[in-house]
Design a protein around this motif. Structure first.
Motif, PDB file in Angstrom:
ATOM      1  N   LEU A   1     -33.612 -42.495 -60.339  1.00  0.00           N
ATOM      2  CA  LEU A   1     -32.260 -42.077 -60.092  1.00  0.00           C
ATOM      3  C   LEU A   1     -31.676 -42.409 -58.951  1.00  0.00           C
ATOM      4  CD1 LEU A   1     -29.751 -40.725 -61.735  1.00  0.00           C
ATOM      5  CD2 LEU A   1     -30.627 -38.609 -60.408  1.00  0.00           C
ATOM      6  N   PRO A   2     -30.754 -43.155 -58.758  1.00  0.00           N
ATOM      7  CA  PRO A   2     -30.180 -43.674 -57.388  1.00  0.00           C
ATOM      8  C   PRO A   2     -29.434 -42.410 -56.895  1.00  0.00           C
ATOM      9  CG  PRO A   2     -29.363 -45.231 -59.208  1.00  0.00           C
ATOM     10  CD  PRO A   2     -30.055 -44.044 -59.912  1.00  0.00           C
ATOM     11  N   LEU A   3     -30.056 -42.108 -55.659  1.00  0.00           N
ATOM     12  CA  LEU A   3     -29.504 -41.038 -54.635  1.00  0.00           C
ATOM     13  C   LEU A   3     -28.913 -41.590 -53.552  1.00  0.00           C
ATOM     14  CD1 LEU A   3     -32.378 -38.326 -55.222  1.00  0.00           C
ATOM     15  CD2 LEU A   3     -29.943 -38.677 -56.537  1.00  0.00           C
TER      16      LEU A   3
ATOM     17  N   ASP B   1     -16.426 -50.297 -46.701  1.00  0.00           N
ATOM     18  CA  ASP B   1     -17.657 -50.439 -45.542  1.00  0.00           C
ATOM     19  C   ASP B   1     -18.565 -49.435 -45.910  1.00  0.00           C
ATOM     20  OD1 ASP B   1     -16.488 -53.067 -45.121  1.00  0.00           O
ATOM     21  OD2 ASP B   1     -16.504 -52.252 -43.016  1.00  0.00           O
ATOM     22  N   VAL B   2     -18.120 -48.170 -45.949  1.00  0.00           N
ATOM     23  CA  VAL B   2     -18.987 -46.845 -46.074  1.00  0.00           C
ATOM     24  C   VAL B   2     -20.015 -46.996 -47.141  1.00  0.00           C
ATOM     25  CG1 VAL B   2     -18.561 -44.539 -46.528  1.00  0.00           C
ATOM     26  CG2 VAL B   2     -17.215 -45.569 -44.774  1.00  0.00           C
ATOM     27  N   VAL B   3     -19.422 -47.353 -48.269  1.00  0.00           N
ATOM     28  CA  VAL B   3     -20.328 -47.346 -49.417  1.00  0.00           C
ATOM     29  C   VAL B   3     -21.118 -48.499 -49.478  1.00  0.00           C
ATOM     30  CG1 VAL B   3     -20.198 -47.455 -51.856  1.00  0.00           C
ATOM     31  CG2 VAL B   3     -18.762 -45.861 -50.712  1.00  0.00           C
ATOM     32  N   HIS B   4     -20.367 -49.782 -49.393  1.00  0.00           N
ATOM     33  CA  HIS B   4     -21.496 -51.103 -49.601  1.00  0.00           C
ATOM     34  C   HIS B   4     -22.084 -51.564 -48.460  1.00  0.00           C
ATOM     35  CE1 HIS B   4     -18.740 -54.445 -48.347  1.00  0.00           C
ATOM     36  NE2 HIS B   4     -19.912 -55.074 -48.713  1.00  0.00           N
ATOM     37  N   LYS B   5     -21.644 -51.041 -47.415  1.00  0.00           N
ATOM     38  CA  LYS B   5     -22.708 -51.621 -46.151  1.00  0.00           C
ATOM     39  C   LYS B   5     -23.406 -50.600 -45.604  1.00  0.00           C
ATOM     40  CE  LYS B   5     -19.915 -53.980 -43.239  1.00  0.00           C
ATOM     41  NZ  LYS B   5     -18.860 -54.866 -42.744  1.00  0.00           N
ATOM     42  N   GLU B   6     -22.881 -49.333 -45.466  1.00  0.00           N
ATOM     43  CA  GLU B   6     -23.359 -48.117 -44.455  1.00  0.00           C
ATOM     44  C   GLU B   6     -24.249 -46.999 -45.346  1.00  0.00           C
ATOM     45  OE1 GLU B   6     -19.947 -47.145 -42.640  1.00  0.00           O
ATOM     46  OE2 GLU B   6     -19.839 -49.085 -41.747  1.00  0.00           O
ATOM     47  N   MET B   7     -24.212 -47.160 -46.591  1.00  0.00           N
ATOM     48  CA  MET B   7     -24.699 -45.713 -47.406  1.00  0.00           C
ATOM     49  C   MET B   7     -26.424 -45.756 -47.612  1.00  0.00           C
ATOM     50  SD  MET B   7     -23.019 -43.822 -50.302  1.00  0.00           S
ATOM     51  CE  MET B   7     -23.206 -44.818 -51.832  1.00  0.00           C
TER      52      MET B   7
ATOM     53  N   THR C   1     -22.223 -27.992 -49.696  1.00  0.00           N
ATOM     54  CA  THR C   1     -22.632 -28.962 -50.813  1.00  0.00           C
ATOM     55  C   THR C   1     -24.280 -29.512 -50.319  1.00  0.00           C
ATOM     56  OG1 THR C   1     -21.536 -30.824 -49.849  1.00  0.00           O
ATOM     57  CG2 THR C   1     -20.346 -29.471 -51.624  1.00  0.00           C
ATOM     58  N   PRO C   2     -24.940 -30.022 -51.496  1.00  0.00           N
ATOM     59  CA  PRO C   2     -26.186 -30.763 -51.129  1.00  0.00           C
ATOM     60  C   PRO C   2     -25.878 -31.997 -49.973  1.00  0.00           C
ATOM     61  CG  PRO C   2     -26.032 -30.390 -53.184  1.00  0.00           C
ATOM     62  CD  PRO C   2     -24.576 -30.240 -52.813  1.00  0.00           C
ATOM     63  N   LEU C   3     -26.797 -32.260 -49.246  1.00  0.00           N
ATOM     64  CA  LEU C   3     -26.779 -33.395 -48.354  1.00  0.00           C
ATOM     65  C   LEU C   3     -27.015 -34.704 -49.045  1.00  0.00           C
ATOM     66  CD1 LEU C   3     -26.919 -31.357 -46.327  1.00  0.00           C
ATOM     67  CD2 LEU C   3     -28.410 -32.893 -44.994  1.00  0.00           C
ATOM     68  N   VAL C   4     -27.842 -34.384 -50.367  1.00  0.00           N
ATOM     69  CA  VAL C   4     -27.947 -35.800 -51.274  1.00  0.00           C
ATOM     70  C   VAL C   4     -27.036 -35.440 -52.407  1.00  0.00           C
ATOM     71  CG1 VAL C   4     -29.650 -36.551 -52.676  1.00  0.00           C
ATOM     72  CG2 VAL C   4     -30.186 -35.649 -50.349  1.00  0.00           C
ATOM     73  N   GLU C   5     -26.480 -36.639 -52.972  1.00  0.00           N
ATOM     74  CA  GLU C   5     -25.883 -36.746 -54.319  1.00  0.00           C
ATOM     75  C   GLU C   5     -26.193 -37.987 -55.006  1.00  0.00           C
ATOM     76  OE1 GLU C   5     -23.501 -34.701 -55.333  1.00  0.00           O
ATOM     77  OE2 GLU C   5     -22.551 -33.616 -53.363  1.00  0.00           O
ATOM     78  N   GLU C   6     -25.998 -38.035 -56.379  1.00  0.00           N
ATOM     79  CA  GLU C   6     -25.929 -39.358 -57.146  1.00  0.00           C
ATOM     80  C   GLU C   6     -25.418 -40.452 -56.378  1.00  0.00           C
ATOM     81  OE1 GLU C   6     -25.838 -39.594 -61.205  1.00  0.00           O
ATOM     82  OE2 GLU C   6     -26.307 -37.324 -61.514  1.00  0.00           O
ATOM     83  N   ALA C   7     -25.760 -41.402 -56.084  1.00  0.00           N
ATOM     84  CA  ALA C   7     -25.024 -42.466 -55.306  1.00  0.00           C
ATOM     85  C   ALA C   7     -23.903 -43.017 -55.920  1.00  0.00           C
ATOM     86  CB  ALA C   7     -25.976 -43.778 -55.243  1.00  0.00           C
TER      87      ALA C   7
ATOM     88  N   ARG D   1     -18.059 -44.454 -56.744  1.00  0.00           N
ATOM     89  CA  ARG D   1     -16.870 -44.453 -57.583  1.00  0.00           C
ATOM     90  C   ARG D   1     -15.707 -43.571 -56.634  1.00  0.00           C
ATOM     91  NH1 ARG D   1     -16.443 -41.447 -62.855  1.00  0.00           N
ATOM     92  NH2 ARG D   1     -18.609 -40.579 -62.744  1.00  0.00           N
ATOM     93  N   GLY D   2     -15.972 -42.658 -55.875  1.00  0.00           N
ATOM     94  CA  GLY D   2     -15.053 -41.854 -55.250  1.00  0.00           C
ATOM     95  C   GLY D   2     -14.421 -42.629 -54.111  1.00  0.00           C
ATOM     96  N   VAL D   3     -15.464 -42.935 -53.222  1.00  0.00           N
ATOM     97  CA  VAL D   3     -14.865 -43.531 -52.051  1.00  0.00           C
ATOM     98  C   VAL D   3     -14.542 -44.879 -52.309  1.00  0.00           C
ATOM     99  CG1 VAL D   3     -15.661 -43.927 -49.510  1.00  0.00           C
ATOM    100  CG2 VAL D   3     -16.341 -41.870 -50.721  1.00  0.00           C
TER     101      VAL D   3
END
Length: 438
Positions: free
Chosen positions: A74-76, A59-65, A41-47, A52-54
RNA sequence: GGGAGCGUAGCUCAAAGGCAGAGCACUGCGCUGUGGCCGCAGGGGUUGCGGGUUCGAGUCCCGUCGCUCCUCCCA
């Protein structure tokens, strides 16, 4: 301006890549044996895939992404993990409609903006599997068995590892369990560290894996998630454990194992090493029965795990592979243009015959070049005016020291060339370079 | 995000305010066109970067970047 690699991202140098390639090959083989097929899969996805998924609150999403906008705004995001991507691809390509179970694996870089330390970097590499479409507890056990088998293949001793398992139940169980935890912890709020006091309202389950001394008494006496499972989840977990017993896999039940990503349901597990520091988890995973639906697909259960390549490399440092030697290192003698041209031609011929070859391009003394050859190759091929006049070169086996003339015309014919490089049988002086590998 | 330690030659490390060094590696020579041992010689550095204190800073102070480790979180 001096440019260096960005913080937390590093080069994997040629001394290390043989070990990486070895690990990758073992991983692919093990995954293949269990029926998983690679999905890239691509290294880049829609943020929003990850928020939504994780889970927005993780922390992974809101601090480390790593998030940025493309030219249209478009937010990637650079993927912080791969499960969400795999599920996205599963839905996007209608893999659920192809019937059967989708068993997919991946291997590649992930990105998290964290403070780097041992076993943790901003670009790191994960390998993982996802099995989508079955709720069978045997599948949970199979995935755990696979992780265990992989470690065996890699030669990691069982004593150096420990497997922790828990069940956090389905959505409904978690709501009830969370309440039970709050009821237990709220009266003890004062005993908890500031972080845990905050978690009490946001996500009480995360308090369980807090390592602070002060929080331990409250954690030890806290209610356990497995006591709050619905009958289905309880039966499922019992079946998972019974399969693990059947497969002869040792585990410890860890009631504090909750894991940091929101999508987990029911079974969660972690395989840890005793030889690592604070970051001791080699791999972790579990079931995520709501994720496909959450991301817009049909209700589809899933189970999988992800492991960190860098941590494997740390644990296996001692097994550093030696770089493979070249078959031939060609040493031109003297400065004659014709000699050097012939050397370059000979290299090209050897390679087309399937023999790896390189040329002494640095023009060092024959002595130095021979030294270099001994480091790099099994044989040296000397080519100077004297040889050239006779239409031949001198082939030297660098482990035995034996030399033999090699007529240049043989270079044009792989069949005639190969005998010079085949291992000698019964010590016959057949010539050539296949001799002792030292 | 919070805390501690460390950045000197390609690598491993010395130099505790006073000439930037050693070992390994590298190059040449002894050995004129054939490695491994030995000996001799040589090349290499803006001491991470930027300020400051001082007659003088690798050394002391401030900042910054990076690395390591802990915390946190996770793979």
């Amino acid at each position: 301006m001096k440019i260096s690699a960005v913080r937390g991202m590093r080069d994997i140098l040629p001394e290390e890549t043989p070990l990486w390639q070895h690990l990758e090959a073992e991983i692919r083989t093990a995954f293949g044996l269990y029926g998983f097929r690679e999905l890239r899969t691509p290294l880049v996805e829609e943020a929003q895939l990850f928020s939504r998924g994780v889970g927005e609150a993780t922390d992974v999403v809101h601090k480390e992404m790593y998030v940025f906008q493309d030219k249209k705004g478009l937010p990637l995001a650079l993927r912080p993990e791969a499960t969400a991507s795999v599920v996205r691809a599963y839905i996007e390509h209608g893999l659920y409609a192809k019937g059967g179970l989708a068993k997919l694996y991946y291997l590649g870089p992930m990105f998290r903006y964290e403070k780097p330390q041992k076993g943790r970097s901003r670009q790191f590499h994960q390998y993982g599997v996802e099995a989508l479409g079955s709720l069978d507890p045997a599948l949970d056990a199979e995935v755990i068995d696979l992780s265990s088998y992989l470690m065996e293949r890699l030669g990691l001793a069982r004593e150096g590892l420990f497997l922790r398992v828990n069940s956090i139940g389905c959505k409904g169980d978690r709501v009830r369990y969370r309440e039970a935890l709050r009821e237990h912890l709220e009266p003890r709020r004062d005993e908890l560290c500031p972080d845990c006091q905050r978690r009490l309202s946001e996500n009480p389950m995360r308090i369980l894996d807090c390592k602070r001394e002060g929080c331990q008494p409250a954690i030890r006496t806290a209610p356990r998630s497995i006591d709050h499972l619905c009958p289905d989840c309880r039966a499922h977990f019992q079946e998972v454990l019974s399969h693990l017993d059947l497969l002869g896999i040792q585990y410890e039940l860890d009631h504090t194992l909750v894991r940091g990503l929101d999508y987990y349901t029911r079974t969660v597990f972690e395989l840890c090493s005793r030889d690592l520091g604070a970051q001791d988890a080699l791999l972790g995973g579990g079931r995520y029965d709501d994720l496909v639906e959450l991301l817009g697909g049909p209700p589809t259960p899933g189970v999988g795990f992800a492991g960190g390549m860098e941590r494997l490399v740390l644990v296996l440092q001692g097994q550093l592979k030696k770089t493979e030697k070249l078959d031939v290192y060609i040493v031109p003698v003297g400065q004659e243009r014709e000699v050097w041209r012939t050397a370059a031609w000979a290299a090209s011929r050897l390679r087309r015959a399937g023999l790896s070859a390189d040329v002494e391009y640095l023009g060092r003394s024959v002595r130095k070049a021979t030294q270099a050859a001994a480091q790099l190759a099994r044989c040296a091929l000397f080519l100077g005016p004297e040889e050239l006049a006779q239409g031949q070169a001198t082939l030297k086996d660098l482990s035995s020291g034996k030399t033999v003339p090699l007529p240049l015309e043989k270079l044009s014919s792989p069949d005639e060339l190969h005998p010079f490089f085949e291992p000698e049988e019964n010590g016959d002086v057949k010539g050539g370079c296949g001799g002792g590998q030292g």
